[in-house]
Design a protein around this motif. Structure first.
Motif, mmCIF file in Angstrom:
data_model
loop_
_atom_site.group_PDB
_atom_site.id
_atom_site.type_symbol
_atom_site.label_atom_id
_atom_site.label_comp_id
_atom_site.label_asym_id
_atom_site.label_seq_id
_atom_site.Cartn_x
_atom_site.Cartn_y
_atom_site.Cartn_z
ATOM 1 N N ASP A 31 -46.290 20.599 -47.064
ATOM 2 C CA ASP A 31 -47.428 21.237 -47.711
ATOM 3 C C ASP A 31 -48.471 21.763 -46.727
ATOM 4 O O ASP A 31 -49.461 22.358 -47.131
ATOM 5 N N GLN A 32 -48.245 21.564 -45.425
ATOM 6 C CA GLN A 32 -49.164 22.061 -44.411
ATOM 7 C C GLN A 32 -48.387 22.471 -43.166
ATOM 8 O O GLN A 32 -47.290 21.971 -42.922
ATOM 9 N N ILE A 33 -49.003 23.377 -42.408
ATOM 10 C CA ILE A 33 -48.449 23.763 -41.110
ATOM 11 C C ILE A 33 -49.574 23.645 -40.093
ATOM 12 O O ILE A 33 -50.688 24.145 -40.314
ATOM 13 N N VAL A 34 -49.303 22.980 -38.988
ATOM 14 C CA VAL A 34 -50.261 22.865 -37.899
ATOM 15 C C VAL A 34 -49.801 23.802 -36.781
ATOM 16 O O VAL A 34 -48.601 24.015 -36.601
ATOM 17 N N TYR A 35 -50.760 24.408 -36.069
ATOM 18 C CA TYR A 35 -50.419 25.358 -35.019
ATOM 19 C C TYR A 35 -51.574 25.471 -34.044
ATOM 20 O O TYR A 35 -52.700 25.045 -34.311
ATOM 21 N N GLU A 36 -51.294 26.092 -32.922
ATOM 22 C CA GLU A 36 -52.313 26.366 -31.914
ATOM 23 C C GLU A 36 -52.908 27.745 -32.177
ATOM 24 O O GLU A 36 -52.177 28.707 -32.439
ATOM 25 N N TYR A 37 -54.239 27.854 -32.084
ATOM 26 C CA TYR A 37 -54.927 29.135 -32.157
ATOM 27 C C TYR A 37 -55.850 29.215 -30.947
ATOM 28 O O TYR A 37 -56.597 28.272 -30.673
ATOM 29 N N ALA A 38 -55.816 30.314 -30.224
ATOM 30 C CA ALA A 38 -56.677 30.469 -29.056
ATOM 31 C C ALA A 38 -57.147 31.916 -28.971
ATOM 32 O O ALA A 38 -56.429 32.840 -29.355
ATOM 33 N N GLU A 39 -58.342 32.082 -28.474
ATOM 34 C CA GLU A 39 -58.890 33.408 -28.237
ATOM 35 C C GLU A 39 -59.034 33.623 -26.739
ATOM 36 O O GLU A 39 -59.478 32.725 -26.023
#
Length: 156
Positions: A137-145
């Motif tokens: 029911d969830q997805i975890v991921y890396e986000y970077a700017e």
């Protein structure tokens, strides 16, 4: 838990291999001339999803554990970098770059239908390594700017 899947570069080309923990033997699963790599196991251990390079684009493929014919599951221009499989094994989450912008997507392994899960619009940002929760029911991921500054240094 009985095999490792990994990249191996031979003669300048990356392909997917497995290593048996019981026997210590390595086996090539792909014999691509351009690149297939970055494998991730399906929950049942029968398949690996991997990234396939074609020109400037990257697509997802699914490869049987024993090797043999692989199946391309994405074909959209841009980058599709594999992440995790859904707990049911029917979807694969991936980091997808379309028109210069990265978002998290999933693709249905059987129908090849794709769905964008995030709506990032910043061309100076990226996402990586999506992984499903155990309930799906969830997805975890890396986000970077990516940001930067310009500095001036006086010479003495």
């Amino acid at each position: 838990g009985a095999q490792l899947a990994f990249n191996f570069r031979s003669e300048g080309t990356i392909n997917v291999w497995t290593f048996s923990l019981a026997t210590g033997e390595s086996k090539a699963l792909t014999f691509d001339q351009e690149m297939i790599g970055f494998p991730t196991w399906s929950p049942d251990g029968k398949f690996v999803a991997a990234e396939m390079k074609r020109g400037d684009d990257r697509h997802l493929v699914v490869i049987p554990r024993a090797g043999g014919a692989w199946e391309q599951v994405t074909n959209t221009p841009g980058q599709s970098w594999p992440g995790g499989w859904s707990p049911a094994g029917d979807k694969i989450a991936f980091a997808g770059e379309r028109n210069g912008v990265w978002n998290i997507w999933w693709v249905d392994r059987h129908t090849k239908a794709q769905r964008r899960l995030t709506d990032y619009r910043n061309p100076n940002a990226y996402v990586r390594n999506p992984a499903w929760s155990s309930r799906g029911d969830q997805i975890v991921y890396e986000y970077a700017e990516t940001t930067g500054n310009i500095w001036l240094s006086r010479l003495k």
